[in-house]
Design a protein around this motif. Structure first.
Motif, PDB file in Angstrom:
ATOM      1  N   VAL A  96       0.846  -1.181   0.000  1.00 14.96           N
ATOM      2  CA  VAL A  96       0.000   0.000   0.000  1.00 14.96           C
ATOM      3  C   VAL A  96       0.886   1.237   0.000  1.00 14.96           C
ATOM      4  O   VAL A  96       1.813   1.343   0.786  1.00 14.96           O
ATOM      5  N   THR A  97       0.603   2.137  -0.897  1.00 16.22           N
ATOM      6  CA  THR A  97       1.362   3.378  -0.944  1.00 16.22           C
ATOM      7  C   THR A  97       0.544   4.488  -0.302  1.00 16.22           C
ATOM      8  O   THR A  97      -0.677   4.471  -0.334  1.00 16.22           O
ATOM      9  N   THR A  98       1.224   5.435   0.257  1.00 21.37           N
ATOM     10  CA  THR A  98       0.522   6.536   0.892  1.00 21.37           C
ATOM     11  C   THR A  98      -0.047   7.464  -0.163  1.00 21.37           C
ATOM     12  O   THR A  98       0.503   7.595  -1.262  1.00 21.37           O
ATOM     13  N   PHE A  99      -1.149   8.088   0.184  1.00 22.98           N
ATOM     14  CA  PHE A  99      -1.807   8.994  -0.746  1.00 22.98           C
ATOM     15  C   PHE A  99      -1.081  10.322  -0.740  1.00 22.98           C
ATOM     16  O   PHE A  99      -0.828  10.901   0.306  1.00 22.98           O
TER      17      PHE A  99
END
Length: 135
Positions: A90-93
């Protein structure tokens, strides 16, 4: 082999569900078979580690489910999922920087704006015109 996979999946899912229900003090609501499996898990927990006790109980449930689903003989050995650490993908927004609008000549395009008073005056004229037309 299909029955074996289904029985193993069902055993793992049921065990996780029953274990969570037992943690929430709802073990008395479970069916008798589930209560027996949880009791055997608790006795195994005194003798071995939590992971080993869980795997042994799941194995016992798997054998029971295999026979219940119509499997004949000894159930085949199912390889469990590898215990590799799960990667977090998951990548940060991040909000993208706004792109400036540029005109063909390279300068920022200025949007022409009508004054609010002019819009209000036009609406009043239209309203009065409609009222006079209907009389």
């Amino acid at each position: 082999m299909m029955i074996a996979r289904r029985a193993d999946t069902r055993a793992r899912a049921d065990f996780a569900t029953w274990k969570m229900i037992a943690k929430l003090n709802g073990a008395s609501e479970l069916p008798p078979q589930a209560q027996e499996f949880l009791a055997s898990y608790k006795t195994r927990l005194d003798q071995m580690s939590e992971h080993d006790a869980a795997e042994a109980t799941i194995g016992e449930m798997y054998k029971s489910y295999y026979a219940e689903m119509g499997g004949y003989g000894a159930p085949p050995e199912i390889k469990s999922a590898p215990s590799e650490p799960v990667k977090d993908n998951v990548t940060t927004f991040r909000r993208l920087p706004p792109k400036p609008k540029s005109a063909p000549n390279g300068q920022a395009a200025a949007r022409p704006r009508l004054p609010v008073a002019l819009i209000f005056a036009a609406l009043c004229v239209i309203y009065i015109g409609i009222r006079l037309y209907w009389r």
